[in-house]
Structure formats: C-alpha cells, structure tokens
Scaffold this active site. Structure first.
Site: not given
Ligand code: ARG
Length: 481
Positions: A317, A283, A155-156, A277, A24, A322, A290, A110
């Site tokens: 966990y 334009k 309204t509408h 545009s 990650s 992740q 938007e 975790n």
């Molecule tokens: N990279 C993990 C996450 O972002 C961190 C926790 C990972 N924990 C584990 N026991 N593999 O959630």
C-alpha cells in the site's frame, strides 16, 4: 480523536492543515455503505471465530446497523477524520463506547479501502451491465422495427455502399455487447474478498476469510495480501470498460449528430431531447449526443489518471492510491447517466426513408455491386473494378447517377456491361443480394440480431447474481453470531 496515530508516529496531534490536505473523507464519504457492509461482515467473522467475544461482536454490529439507518434517514454526521474508515470507527465509539475498540482486530485501512472499492465496483458494474444489456435489446427491437430502411454506409465519411438501417443498428449493438463483455470481466475481477489481508502480510489471529467471503457474497479470496492492498486492477478494468463503452457511445453520437444535420437529413430528433439556441431562434441542437461524446473524454481521462497513479508505485500500500478515489467515484454516476440517457434518447430519433434513399443514388454507392455482377459473369475483379470506375467517371461528366446510365454508354466501356449487369443498380437489390455472414443482407442481419439478443440475455443473467447492498445489509444484520 486521532485513532490512526500513536506515540511512535509523533503523538496524537496532527496539524489541521495536514489533516485538511490528506483527508479523503470528502470523497470517500460516498463509500460509507460499502464500508459499513465490510465492517459488519468482518465483525461477524471475528465473533464466529472467537477472535472477539460474540456478545461484543453483536453490540458492534448493531452499532454499525444504527449508523446505516441514520445515514438513510439523513441524520448521520461523520466526524472530521482522515477517511471514512476512521470516521466510522470514531462515530461507532461515540455510539457504543468501549466495544468499538475490538472492531479493528486483524484489519487495516489498506484492506478496508480495497474492500470498499471492490464492493463499489461490483455493485456499479452490476447496474451498468443490466442496463447495457437492455440497451442492446432495445437496439435489436429498433432494428426489427425500422431495419428495412436503406441508407448509405460511409468510409472516410464518403458514401460507400448501400446498407440497411438494421445493419447500422446491429453494428452498434455488437459494440455495446462487447462492452457488456468487458464489464462482465471487470465484475469477475472485482469479485474477490480483500478483507483478511491485514496491513500487508496477513494476521496471526485465527480469522477465517471464507466466512467473510460468503457473508459479502464474493466468489473467491484474493490470493496474496501484499498484492491485494497495493493493486487496483479491478478498478482499472472498470474504468477501461467504461471508457470503451463511452467511445462507442460517442461514435454513435457522432453518426446521429451528422445524420440530423440539414446536410444529411437522414433523421430528426424530437423536441424532447433537442436543445435550442439562446440567440438563433431556428436552432434545434443535438446537445445530448454532444454531451455523451464530451463525457467520453472524461472517462478516458479517468482511466489515464488511475493508470498514472499506480504506475511506478512500489509493492504494497502507498498513500498515492488514495488518488484513485476521484476517477473511480466520478465514474458511477457518469456511466449510469450515459447508458440511461442513451436508452432514453434513441426512441426520440426518427429516420426518414426517402432522405436516406437520396444519398444512395447520388453517391454511386452501387458501383461495387456492378463490379461484382461482372465478376459473376466471369470477369476478373480488378478488370471489372476499372471498367466500373470508367463508367462512374462518364456518368459524373454527364451529370447523371449510375442508375441512369444507358446500356449504350455502359457497352461503350465494355460489352459485358449489359442490361442484365446494370439491373443490379437497384439499391434494395444491392442490400438483398449480400450473402456473406456478417453482411448487410437481410438474412445475415436477422442472424446478427438473434445473436445479440441471446448473448445480451446471458450477460444480463450474470449481472443479476450480484448481491446488492440492500439485500447484503439485511442478511448481515441478521447473520448468526
Ligand atoms: N485513506 C486511505 C486511502 O484512501 C486509507 C488507507 C490509509 N492507510 C494508511 N496506512 N494511511 O487510501
């Protein structure tokens, strides 16, 4: 270096493809500052409680300070690891050597990720809340300046009744204020220390979560470790507040997109916020509004994405969590972008009183006022409503507006519709006569604006109590050990 692997998990090797799939780091590199703050507080607590020697705790903390400074200088290159937590630990080990091995006592990734995300959400919300409250203030100021302009309400998307621009502005002020309240709730939800929950069941080491809590400026401890490592409710609240704010910003945008068409003509955008545009030379497009409307789809998607990720997970966990990173990390720049661009753009919208006025008479918008005038004369509303409907029909047949209806024409429907009753058809009178609380009547709008300012100020004060990263870093670098 595979810090998070032992012989039990099959030795230190990991297929490079599996690392690439599971890492990650690409996203949570953005959480480096949060991660360093968490580690600085944790190691300070470990040193103070004697879980590790204070001398080593200081060496580790100085090492973390060094990583922070190198990151600020743009010279920090993190090693390829499963996530930012591992990358920091490996880099720390490279920098200070053996003492780095003490840092992870009584801590799991975790709980590190839960901590980083709480710090991230708390900080992002504080910024958003301050600027959302300023937006409410600016809407109030605009209403004080241009609020007297009269326009039709819809309204509408059909013309309904006359209102003042102040009332229209206050309606969005009210929505944004509720969003500020939703962000304040998300702030409260994120404001609890996760660290100290271990991997799931706490720790047998003599830690003191209260120390870590005050070092990171949290108001309370999370209640239960098993819940703490596996829940993302504070993040959901943040994504919900964002999505809801974007939905309001999107509705405001649609109003402005419509109002600036040549069909409505109520307002124009300055050249500084409108796009051209590439082919049609005439334009002048409202792209900014938007885009705000478009981004609301992304914000709703992010909320749905995270809800779907957590749905059906078993307790504790799970690595699925992740996947929170994408929706969550995308939110901060998008949220801060929308609120600042909205604030920037509103002063570039100019309303045209005479154009807004035209819409009022053409749309028979005073019909309800006429019916209410008859009610004041003692007629039952449902009867008055029918009579006025009949008068509108006759005016339409004759191709005239309601205000051009003659007394004779009106009396041919019912003698009670006399000159006095017809005098209420003046649009400014229609707005001025509204008395009920929360109405478009000038006194009520004044009260609405005052309430918006007061409440926005209180919420803005709340956002100022959040300790910001720079200040936390300075305090933690020097915290007694
Ligand atoms: N990279 C993990 C996450 O972002 C961190 C926790 C990972 N924990 C584990 N026991 N593999 O959630």
């Amino acid at each position: 270096m595979a810090l998070a692997k032992t012989d039990a998990s099959g030795g230190s090797g990991l297929l490079p493809e599996v690392l690439a799939f599971s890492t990650s780091l690409g996203l949570d590199r953005q959480l480096l500052k949060e991660d360093l703050l968490g580690s600085m507080a944790h190691v300070t607590m470990l040193g103070r409680t004697g879980v590790i020697p204070a001398k080593e705790a200081r060496v580790i903390r100085d090492g973390l300070v060094d990583l922070w400074r190198r990151d600020d200088a743009g010279t920090l290159v993190l090693p390829d690891e499963e996530d930012v937590h591992m990358a920091v630990e490996v880099e720390l080990n490279r920098t200070i050597g053996a003492p780095a091995a003490l840092l992870h006592s009584a801590r799991s990734r975790n709980v590190q990720v839960a901590t980083d995300l709480r710090l991230h959400v708390r900080d992002s919300v504080a910024t958003a809340l301050t600027s959302l409250c300023t937006l409410v203030d600016e809407v109030v100021e605009r209403a004080k300046k241009d609020g007297g302009i009269l326009m039709p309400s819809y309204t509408h998307r059909q013309r309904a009744q006359p209102i003042s621009l102040g009332y229209w502005l206050a309606s969005y002020g009210a929505a944004f204020l509720r969003d500020a309240q939703a962000f304040a709730f998300a702030l409260d939800q994120s404001d609890a220390l996760a660290l100290g929950s271990g991997a799931i069941s706490g720790t047998s080491l003599p830690i003191d979560r209260e120390i870590t809590k005050s070092l990171l400026g949290f108001s309370r401890l999370t209640l239960n470790g098993l819940d703490t490592v596996g829940e993302r409710d504070f993040a959901l609240d943040y994504l919900y507040a964002t999505a809801r704010f974007f939905v309001h910003a999107s509705r405001l945008s649609t109003d402005l997109i419509d109002f600036t068409t040549s069909e409505f003509g109520f307002a124009t955008l300055s050249g500084e916020i409108s796009m051209g545009s590439s082919m049609m030379p005439q334009k002048k497009n409202p792209d900014v509004f938007e885009l705000i409307r478009g981004k609301s789809g992304r914000a709703i998607g992010n909320l749905m994405g995270l809800l779907t990720t957590v749905k059906g997970l078993p307790g504790g966990y799970n690595r699925d969590l992740q996947e929170d990173r994408g929706p969550l990390l995308e939110t901060k720049p998008m949220l801060h972008g929308v609120v600042s661009v909205l604030r920037l753009s509103l002063p570039h919208v100019t309303f045209h009183p005479e154009k807004c006025r035209v819409g009022l008479d053409e749309g028979f918008t005073q019909a309800t006022d006429l019916a209410e005038a008859l009610v004041k004369k003692g007629m039952a509303f449902r009867v008055a409503y029918k009579h006025v409907g009949a008068l509108v029909k006759k005016c339409q047949e004759q191709g005239i507006t309601l205000s051009k209806a003659s007394v004779e024409l009106a009396k041919s429907i019912d003698p009670a519709i006399d000159a006095e009753a017809l005098s209420v058809l003046e649009a400014s009178g229609a707005v001025a006569r509204k008395q009920s609380a929360g109405s478009t009547g000038p006194a009520s709008v004044q009260a609405q604006l005052a309430a918006l300012s007061t409440q926005a100020r209180a919420l803005s004060e709340k956002s100022k109590t959040v300790p910001r990263f720079g200040a936390l870093f300075e305090q933690l670098s020097a915290a007694p050990l």
